[in-house]
Design a protein around this motif. Structure first.
Motif, PDB file in Angstrom:
ATOM      1  N   ASP A 122      48.631  36.047   7.071  1.00 20.71           N
ATOM      2  CA  ASP A 122      47.144  37.222   7.164  1.00 20.71           C
ATOM      3  C   ASP A 122      46.022  37.110   8.612  1.00 20.71           C
ATOM      4  O   ASP A 122      45.759  36.868   8.635  1.00 20.71           O
ATOM      5  CB  ASP A 122      46.130  36.607   6.087  1.00 20.71           C
ATOM      6  CG  ASP A 122      46.950  37.112   4.586  1.00 20.71           C
ATOM      7  OD1 ASP A 122      48.647  37.255   4.800  1.00 20.71           O
ATOM      8  OD2 ASP A 122      47.741  36.057   3.645  1.00 20.71           O
ATOM      9  N   TYR A 123      47.080  36.745   9.883  1.00 13.72           N
ATOM     10  CA  TYR A 123      46.712  36.869  10.827  1.00 13.72           C
ATOM     11  C   TYR A 123      47.265  37.948  11.763  1.00 13.72           C
ATOM     12  O   TYR A 123      48.846  37.644  11.993  1.00 13.72           O
ATOM     13  CB  TYR A 123      46.352  35.355  11.770  1.00 13.72           C
ATOM     14  CG  TYR A 123      44.976  35.388  11.188  1.00 13.72           C
ATOM     15  CD1 TYR A 123      43.887  34.760  12.307  1.00 13.72           C
ATOM     16  CD2 TYR A 123      45.339  33.671   9.997  1.00 13.72           C
ATOM     17  CE1 TYR A 123      42.820  34.137  11.417  1.00 13.72           C
ATOM     18  CE2 TYR A 123      44.156  33.094   9.606  1.00 13.72           C
ATOM     19  CZ  TYR A 123      42.759  33.645   9.933  1.00 13.72           C
ATOM     20  OH  TYR A 123      41.627  33.050   9.670  1.00 13.72           O
ATOM     21  N   LYS A 124      46.743  38.301  12.777  1.00 14.60           N
ATOM     22  CA  LYS A 124      47.745  39.580  14.086  1.00 14.60           C
ATOM     23  C   LYS A 124      46.745  39.161  15.375  1.00 14.60           C
ATOM     24  O   LYS A 124      45.527  38.477  15.232  1.00 14.60           O
ATOM     25  CB  LYS A 124      47.515  40.948  13.843  1.00 14.60           C
ATOM     26  CG  LYS A 124      45.451  40.544  13.544  1.00 14.60           C
ATOM     27  CD  LYS A 124      45.795  42.877  13.347  1.00 14.60           C
ATOM     28  CE  LYS A 124      44.106  42.621  13.189  1.00 14.60           C
ATOM     29  NZ  LYS A 124      43.933  44.571  12.897  1.00 14.60           N
ATOM     30  N   LEU A 125      48.020  38.943  16.334  1.00 13.21           N
ATOM     31  CA  LEU A 125      47.304  39.016  17.673  1.00 13.21           C
ATOM     32  C   LEU A 125      46.242  39.481  18.234  1.00 13.21           C
ATOM     33  O   LEU A 125      46.508  40.615  17.752  1.00 13.21           O
ATOM     34  CB  LEU A 125      48.553  38.792  18.445  1.00 13.21           C
ATOM     35  CG  LEU A 125      49.883  37.680  17.762  1.00 13.21           C
ATOM     36  CD1 LEU A 125      50.688  38.195  18.408  1.00 13.21           C
ATOM     37  CD2 LEU A 125      49.352  36.700  17.723  1.00 13.21           C
ATOM     38  N   THR A 126      45.352  39.372  18.584  1.00 17.18           N
ATOM     39  CA  THR A 126      44.573  39.926  19.686  1.00 17.18           C
ATOM     40  C   THR A 126      44.959  40.547  20.704  1.00 17.18           C
ATOM     41  O   THR A 126      45.985  40.696  21.350  1.00 17.18           O
ATOM     42  CB  THR A 126      43.487  39.355  20.368  1.00 17.18           C
ATOM     43  OG1 THR A 126      43.900  38.063  20.697  1.00 17.18           O
ATOM     44  CG2 THR A 126      42.881  38.752  18.442  1.00 17.18           C
ATOM     45  N   LYS A 127      44.404  41.061  21.378  1.00 23.00           N
ATOM     46  CA  LYS A 127      44.907  42.186  22.913  1.00 23.00           C
ATOM     47  C   LYS A 127      45.197  41.315  23.496  1.00 23.00           C
ATOM     48  O   LYS A 127      46.303  41.261  24.682  1.00 23.00           O
ATOM     49  CB  LYS A 127      43.979  43.358  23.278  1.00 23.00           C
ATOM     50  CG  LYS A 127      44.208  44.316  24.346  1.00 23.00           C
ATOM     51  CD  LYS A 127      43.425  45.102  25.102  1.00 23.00           C
ATOM     52  CE  LYS A 127      43.463  45.316  26.079  1.00 23.00           C
ATOM     53  NZ  LYS A 127      42.665  46.938  26.833  1.00 23.00           N
ATOM     54  N   PHE A 178      42.731  35.326  20.673  1.00 21.43           N
ATOM     55  CA  PHE A 178      43.934  35.423  19.954  1.00 21.43           C
ATOM     56  C   PHE A 178      44.857  35.729  18.836  1.00 21.43           C
ATOM     57  O   PHE A 178      45.438  36.277  18.648  1.00 21.43           O
ATOM     58  CB  PHE A 178      44.619  33.854  21.169  1.00 21.43           C
ATOM     59  CG  PHE A 178      44.302  33.482  22.343  1.00 21.43           C
ATOM     60  CD1 PHE A 178      45.128  34.202  23.282  1.00 21.43           C
ATOM     61  CD2 PHE A 178      43.608  32.459  22.620  1.00 21.43           C
ATOM     62  CE1 PHE A 178      44.642  33.779  24.653  1.00 21.43           C
ATOM     63  CE2 PHE A 178      43.240  32.016  23.738  1.00 21.43           C
ATOM     64  CZ  PHE A 178      44.083  32.481  25.092  1.00 21.43           C
ATOM     65  N   ILE A 179      43.256  35.803  17.945  1.00 18.21           N
ATOM     66  CA  ILE A 179      44.220  35.895  17.136  1.00 18.21           C
ATOM     67  C   ILE A 179      42.242  36.241  16.240  1.00 18.21           C
ATOM     68  O   ILE A 179      41.657  35.787  17.123  1.00 18.21           O
ATOM     69  CB  ILE A 179      44.659  35.135  16.069  1.00 18.21           C
ATOM     70  CG1 ILE A 179      43.165  33.475  15.567  1.00 18.21           C
ATOM     71  CG2 ILE A 179      46.039  34.246  16.153  1.00 18.21           C
ATOM     72  CD1 ILE A 179      43.930  32.430  14.905  1.00 18.21           C
ATOM     73  N   THR A 180      42.856  37.049  15.271  1.00 19.14           N
ATOM     74  CA  THR A 180      41.752  38.136  14.292  1.00 19.14           C
ATOM     75  C   THR A 180      42.388  38.137  12.175  1.00 19.14           C
ATOM     76  O   THR A 180      43.711  38.490  12.747  1.00 19.14           O
ATOM     77  CB  THR A 180      41.317  39.183  14.980  1.00 19.14           C
ATOM     78  OG1 THR A 180      40.414  39.293  13.767  1.00 19.14           O
ATOM     79  CG2 THR A 180      42.159  40.085  14.583  1.00 19.14           C
TER      80      THR A 180
END
Length: 248
Positions: A155-160, A239-241
């Protein structure tokens, strides 16, 4: 300071405890009273106990999303802590070591191509070492990339910033392998041809200069990126959101 939700839980729990205490006091006060049916009081206690259990279960059920969100964050935090703050610094030193070996070989090959005279350094041994270092660099880079990609499962995604790290590790690793292949081919060519025409010598030395520049820029790009992360003291949230916001 306690949150509003925490205060409500404390108040409700206190009321439940107070209810049981009241029933206990009633039991004591009327224990000798005639006509008072204690069986009914036992039923009350049993019913109250069941309701209390259900209430506690309900409170636990309400807390499940919060517990799961915290658990997912803890896992994601651990992934970033290991991949970015523990493993990535080793990439920086590996890249520097690799670029140094590449420079040694290319400068010696440049001298041989320019003069037709071999150096006393056993170039092939260093070339073999470059091969090993390039493979190790790729393995370490892939390990970090794979760790970062696991964040998407919880349930997290990587940031730019994290995606840029993955992209840079991939491109730098590929570039080092391309430089290694060039070095190996160049070594075989120069070993065969010692008597080169001036134009041929210039062509070789110019190409070597380009490879030296490429190796230097390759190392600089990954080093600058890692230094930016550490010197900027970037937090985990860089790094994560969360994939979606949790509303409570």
């Amino acid at each position: 300071m306690l949150s509003k939700k925490q205060k409500n839980i404390i108040i409700i729990t206190s009321l439940v405890i107070f209810f049981f205490e009241c029933l206990y006091m009633i039991n004591i006060w009327f224990s000798d009273s005639k006509g008072f049916e204690w069986g009914s009081v036992s039923d009350w206690l049993n019913t109250a106990g069941t309701l209390g259990t259900l209430f506690v279960a309900y409170l636990a059920y309400k807390k499940v999303p919060e517990w799961m969100a915290q658990k997912h964050y803890d896992i994601a935090y651990g992934i970033i802590e290991k991949s970015i703050f523990d493993d990535l610094p080793r990439i920086r030193s590996s890249s520097f070591h690799l670029q140094t070996c590449i420079s040694v070989v290319l400068n010696n090959l440049k001298k041989t191509a320019g003069t037709g005279i071999q150096t006393n350094i056993t170039i092939i041994d260093i070339i073999d070492k470059i091969d090993d270092l390039a493979i190790k660099f790729q393995q370490d880079s892939n390990a970090i990339i794979n760790q970062l990609n696991t964040v998407e499962r919880i349930d997290y995604k990587l940031t730019k910033t994290a995606k840029n790290t993955i992209s840079l590790l991939t491109s730098v690793s590929e570039n080092y392998f391309q430089i290694f292949e060039f070095i190996y081919a160049l070594y075989e060519d120069i070993n065969i041809e010692y008597s080169l025409e001036p134009e041929q010598r210039k062509k070789y030395t110019d190409t070597i200069d380009d490879m030296l520049k490429s190796a230097k820029e390759n190392n600089k790009s990954i080093t600058d990126h890692i230094n930016l992360i550490y010197n900027g003291n970037k937090p985990i949230t860089d790094f994560i959101t969360p994939k979606k916001q949790k509303h409570t």
